[in-house]
Scaffold this motif. Structure first.
Motif, PDB file in Angstrom:
ATOM      1  N   ARG A  69       0.833  -1.199   0.000  1.00 55.06           N
ATOM      2  CA  ARG A  69       0.000   0.000   0.000  1.00 55.06           C
ATOM      3  C   ARG A  69       0.870   1.251   0.000  1.00 55.06           C
ATOM      4  O   ARG A  69       0.572   2.233  -0.694  1.00 55.06           O
ATOM      5  CB  ARG A  69      -0.935  -0.010   1.210  1.00 55.06           C
ATOM      6  CG  ARG A  69      -1.801   1.225   1.361  1.00 55.06           C
ATOM      7  CD  ARG A  69      -2.558   1.595   0.100  1.00 55.06           C
ATOM      8  NE  ARG A  69      -3.618   0.676  -0.251  1.00 55.06           N
ATOM      9  CZ  ARG A  69      -4.328   0.770  -1.369  1.00 55.06           C
ATOM     10  NH1 ARG A  69      -4.054   1.728  -2.258  1.00 55.06           N
ATOM     11  NH2 ARG A  69      -5.281  -0.098  -1.624  1.00 55.06           N
ATOM     12  N   SER A  73       1.026   4.053  -3.038  1.00 53.06           N
ATOM     13  CA  SER A  73       0.683   5.453  -2.777  1.00 53.06           C
ATOM     14  C   SER A  73       1.842   6.411  -3.024  1.00 53.06           C
ATOM     15  O   SER A  73       1.636   7.621  -3.134  1.00 53.06           O
ATOM     16  CB  SER A  73       0.193   5.611  -1.337  1.00 53.06           C
ATOM     17  OG  SER A  73       1.219   5.302  -0.416  1.00 53.06           O
ATOM     18  N   ASN A  90      -9.216  -4.442  -2.083  1.00 56.22           N
ATOM     19  CA  ASN A  90      -8.491  -3.336  -1.448  1.00 56.22           C
ATOM     20  C   ASN A  90      -7.616  -2.569  -2.422  1.00 56.22           C
ATOM     21  O   ASN A  90      -7.259  -1.414  -2.168  1.00 56.22           O
ATOM     22  CB  ASN A  90      -7.576  -3.856  -0.322  1.00 56.22           C
ATOM     23  CG  ASN A  90      -8.341  -4.522   0.792  1.00 56.22           C
ATOM     24  OD1 ASN A  90      -9.078  -5.459   0.551  1.00 56.22           O
ATOM     25  ND2 ASN A  90      -8.180  -4.058   2.010  1.00 56.22           N
ATOM     26  N   TYR A  91      -7.233  -3.220  -3.527  1.00 53.57           N
ATOM     27  CA  TYR A  91      -6.175  -2.655  -4.367  1.00 53.57           C
ATOM     28  C   TYR A  91      -6.594  -2.363  -5.801  1.00 53.57           C
ATOM     29  O   TYR A  91      -5.769  -1.938  -6.609  1.00 53.57           O
ATOM     30  CB  TYR A  91      -4.979  -3.621  -4.365  1.00 53.57           C
ATOM     31  CG  TYR A  91      -4.407  -3.821  -2.984  1.00 53.57           C
ATOM     32  CD1 TYR A  91      -3.537  -2.885  -2.428  1.00 53.57           C
ATOM     33  CD2 TYR A  91      -4.772  -4.915  -2.217  1.00 53.57           C
ATOM     34  CE1 TYR A  91      -3.027  -3.048  -1.149  1.00 53.57           C
ATOM     35  CE2 TYR A  91      -4.268  -5.081  -0.936  1.00 53.57           C
ATOM     36  CZ  TYR A  91      -3.399  -4.143  -0.404  1.00 53.57           C
ATOM     37  OH  TYR A  91      -2.912  -4.295   0.872  1.00 53.57           O
ATOM     38  N   THR A  92      -7.852  -2.580  -6.134  1.00 59.42           N
ATOM     39  CA  THR A  92      -8.257  -2.422  -7.535  1.00 59.42           C
ATOM     40  C   THR A  92      -8.092  -0.996  -8.046  1.00 59.42           C
ATOM     41  O   THR A  92      -7.954  -0.785  -9.252  1.00 59.42           O
ATOM     42  CB  THR A  92      -9.714  -2.871  -7.731  1.00 59.42           C
ATOM     43  OG1 THR A  92     -10.547  -2.186  -6.782  1.00 59.42           O
ATOM     44  CG2 THR A  92      -9.853  -4.363  -7.522  1.00 59.42           C
ATOM     45  N   ASP A  93      -8.088  -0.016  -7.137  1.00 62.18           N
ATOM     46  CA  ASP A  93      -7.899   1.360  -7.577  1.00 62.18           C
ATOM     47  C   ASP A  93      -6.507   1.590  -8.139  1.00 62.18           C
ATOM     48  O   ASP A  93      -6.268   2.544  -8.881  1.00 62.18           O
ATOM     49  CB  ASP A  93      -8.150   2.331  -6.416  1.00 62.18           C
ATOM     50  CG  ASP A  93      -7.212   2.107  -5.240  1.00 62.18           C
ATOM     51  OD1 ASP A  93      -6.906   0.937  -4.936  1.00 62.18           O
ATOM     52  OD2 ASP A  93      -6.782   3.103  -4.623  1.00 62.18           O
ATOM     53  N   GLN A  94      -5.574   0.685  -7.819  1.00 57.47           N
ATOM     54  CA  GLN A  94      -4.191   0.830  -8.260  1.00 57.47           C
ATOM     55  C   GLN A  94      -3.737  -0.300  -9.174  1.00 57.47           C
ATOM     56  O   GLN A  94      -2.559  -0.392  -9.512  1.00 57.47           O
ATOM     57  CB  GLN A  94      -3.259   0.888  -7.040  1.00 57.47           C
ATOM     58  CG  GLN A  94      -3.452   2.110  -6.163  1.00 57.47           C
ATOM     59  CD  GLN A  94      -2.922   3.381  -6.803  1.00 57.47           C
ATOM     60  OE1 GLN A  94      -2.182   3.333  -7.776  1.00 57.47           O
ATOM     61  NE2 GLN A  94      -3.316   4.520  -6.271  1.00 57.47           N
ATOM     62  N   TYR A 127      -8.512  -9.111 -12.187  1.00 56.59           N
ATOM     63  CA  TYR A 127      -7.350  -8.305 -11.816  1.00 56.59           C
ATOM     64  C   TYR A 127      -6.071  -9.123 -11.644  1.00 56.59           C
ATOM     65  O   TYR A 127      -5.004  -8.543 -11.439  1.00 56.59           O
ATOM     66  CB  TYR A 127      -7.631  -7.534 -10.526  1.00 56.59           C
ATOM     67  CG  TYR A 127      -8.545  -6.350 -10.751  1.00 56.59           C
ATOM     68  CD1 TYR A 127      -8.036  -5.123 -11.151  1.00 56.59           C
ATOM     69  CD2 TYR A 127      -9.916  -6.481 -10.582  1.00 56.59           C
ATOM     70  CE1 TYR A 127      -8.873  -4.033 -11.378  1.00 56.59           C
ATOM     71  CE2 TYR A 127     -10.765  -5.400 -10.807  1.00 56.59           C
ATOM     72  CZ  TYR A 127     -10.231  -4.186 -11.203  1.00 56.59           C
ATOM     73  OH  TYR A 127     -11.062  -3.118 -11.426  1.00 56.59           O
ATOM     74  N   SER A 292       0.329  -3.575 -11.583  1.00 53.60           N
ATOM     75  CA  SER A 292       0.029  -2.267 -10.999  1.00 53.60           C
ATOM     76  C   SER A 292      -0.144  -1.230 -12.117  1.00 53.60           C
ATOM     77  O   SER A 292       0.449  -1.349 -13.194  1.00 53.60           O
ATOM     78  CB  SER A 292       1.143  -1.825 -10.047  1.00 53.60           C
ATOM     79  OG  SER A 292       2.280  -1.383 -10.763  1.00 53.60           O
ATOM     80  N   LYS A 293      -0.942  -0.218 -11.853  1.00 49.98           N
ATOM     81  CA  LYS A 293      -1.142   0.852 -12.826  1.00 49.98           C
ATOM     82  C   LYS A 293       0.131   1.663 -13.049  1.00 49.98           C
ATOM     83  O   LYS A 293       0.258   2.370 -14.050  1.00 49.98           O
ATOM     84  CB  LYS A 293      -2.275   1.771 -12.360  1.00 49.98           C
ATOM     85  CG  LYS A 293      -3.657   1.169 -12.519  1.00 49.98           C
ATOM     86  CD  LYS A 293      -4.742   2.165 -12.118  1.00 49.98           C
ATOM     87  CE  LYS A 293      -6.128   1.576 -12.358  1.00 49.98           C
ATOM     88  NZ  LYS A 293      -7.204   2.507 -11.929  1.00 49.98           N
ATOM     89  N   LYS A 361     -13.200  -3.550   0.402  1.00 52.64           N
ATOM     90  CA  LYS A 361     -12.129  -2.555   0.362  1.00 52.64           C
ATOM     91  C   LYS A 361     -11.506  -2.311   1.728  1.00 52.64           C
ATOM     92  O   LYS A 361     -10.443  -1.700   1.827  1.00 52.64           O
ATOM     93  CB  LYS A 361     -12.653  -1.245  -0.234  1.00 52.64           C
ATOM     94  CG  LYS A 361     -12.970  -1.353  -1.719  1.00 52.64           C
ATOM     95  CD  LYS A 361     -13.284  -0.016  -2.326  1.00 52.64           C
ATOM     96  CE  LYS A 361     -13.628  -0.151  -3.820  1.00 52.64           C
ATOM     97  NZ  LYS A 361     -12.512  -0.699  -4.604  1.00 52.64           N
TER      98      LYS A 361
END
Length: 397
Positions: A69, A73, A90-94, A127, A292-293, A361
């Motif tokens: 994390r 970030s 928890n991590y799909t935003d990234q 993912y 990762s994005k 999340k």
């Protein structure tokens, strides 16, 4: 020994140090044996793509999530990210949704275990490609059961039979169960006990589910009766208590079975979790590799994770007992290597009533709160209701 996190492909550790031929991979690693096993997985990707070098960033399991994390970030995340099914949300935003990459590369997703593949999906999007899977189970010490004159547990055994074994072992000065306050162990045991769950099938968090609170009280009753050892803040304590012969049973996933068998100085068996007033037998969970994005080379990273989860690679991991494969074609290799009587029947029984442990999340935070407060419920210092009220108050509404 544990392996410290290394820099990301170069001294800076930033995503800017990536190249199409040098990708980094974040993985939880417990020591030198783990490092060697996972290095062969990285080597498989290197061999399939000429000139590619996949470098592992290792960290102990519990540290891995905190560091991941932080890396996500701060822009220093690895290209390839290891992911647990219960923590995926928890991590799909990234993370990169890889459905289009799978289609572009004509990946045959049907070759993956359906439960394992579904565990890597969040809101219908994929993912990660799974490398392992399996139902949560109970390991037991055959020698301890025999010495106490207690029949070995059969697949489908009940809570009543479990507690009867506890009483018989106690009469011989032995302890039945090594308790845990870890999320997957708690949630699986309570699901099998009375269908209690803190995360619903759709991923909704309900930290004050009355059934789950009663399940915690049941676990506390095992400690009070002397059928179970108290839980510890050390997440590996129950594993060690079992292997050292201090307890006759503990709960774990198939990914640990062959490793624990090698450590144990007794005949190790495996069975289903004891079932009480429940329609489900256990949760299933697994892990996989995503992107990762921050990765500038998602096409190369995708090809790497296809190689890292290929039939050949997962077959080799299965043959060494590192993971119950996420590909159905090589799951038999794992059973052949395990050489544990009845293991396939146990898995079949467990999977009939197993459901994937859904993610949320806030699953990471929930797991940390279980480790901090759940131990007080399991050890009978507070009621299940009191503990879950405390936990609920610290989770987002």
């Amino acid at each position: 020994m544990t392996i410290a996190l290394t820099a990301c492909s170069g001294s800076s550790g930033s995503s800017g140090s990536q190249s199409a031929k040098a990708l980094t991979w974040g993985m939880w690693i417990a020591g030198n044996a783990d490092q060697a096993a996972w290095q062969k997985v990285a080597d498989a990707a290197d061999a399939d793509q000429s000139g590619l070098k996949v470098t592992i960033q290792g960290a102990p399991f519990n540290d891995y999530w905190t560091k991941l994390r932080t890396q996500l970030s701060t822009g220093s995340a690895p290209c390839i990210v290891s992911l647990q099914s219960l923590r995926a949300a928890n991590y799909t935003d990234q993370l990169v949704a890889i459905d289009s990459l799978a289609k572009k590369n004509d990946t045959d997703l049907s070759a993956y275990d359906t439960t394992a593949l579904n565990g890597m999906k969040v809101d219908g999007k994929l993912y990660a490609l799974p490398y392992d899977t399996g139902p949560y189970l109970m390991f037991y010490n055959k020698d301890m059961f025999e010495a106490a004159g207690v029949a070995e547990p059969k697949p489908g055994w009940t809570v009543s039979q479990f507690e009867a074994a506890g009483a018989a072992l106690k009469a011989k000065g032995k302890t039945l169960f090594a308790s845990t306050a870890e999320d997957l162990g708690l949630e699986s045991s309570i699901l099998a006990y009375n269908d209690g769950r803190v995360i619903s099938e759709d991923g909704t968090l309900n930290a004050t589910d009355p059934k789950f609170e009663k399940g915690l009280d049941w676990l506390a009753s095992l400690v009070k009766k002397g059928y179970a050892l108290p839980a510890s803040a050390d997440g590996s304590n129950d594993d060690n208590e079992f292997v050292s012969g201090q307890a006759a049973t503990y709960t774990d996933g198939p990914w640990s079975l062959i490793t624990q068998k090698a450590k144990a100085k007794f005949d190790l068996g495996v069975t289903t979790l004891p079932v009480g007033d429940s329609t489900q037998t256990t949760f299933s969970a697994g892990s996989g590799f995503g992107i990762s994005k921050q990765c500038k080379y998602p096409d190369q990273a995708y090809k790497a994770i296809v190689s890292m989860t290929s039939e050949k690679t997962l077959g080799e991991l299965a043959a060494k007992g590192r993971a119950f494969p996420g590909r159905t074609a090589v799951q038999k290799d794992w059973f052949d290597n395990a050489k544990i009587d009845g293991a396939q029947d146990v898995f079949a029984t467990a999977l009939k009533g197993a459901v994937p442990l859904p993610g949320n999340k806030n699953s990471d935070q929930l797991g940390q709160l279980f480790a901090q407060y759940g131990i007080q419920a399991v050890n009978g210092q507070q009621s299940g209701s009191q503990v879950m009220t405390q936990i609920s108050s610290q989770l987002p509404k």
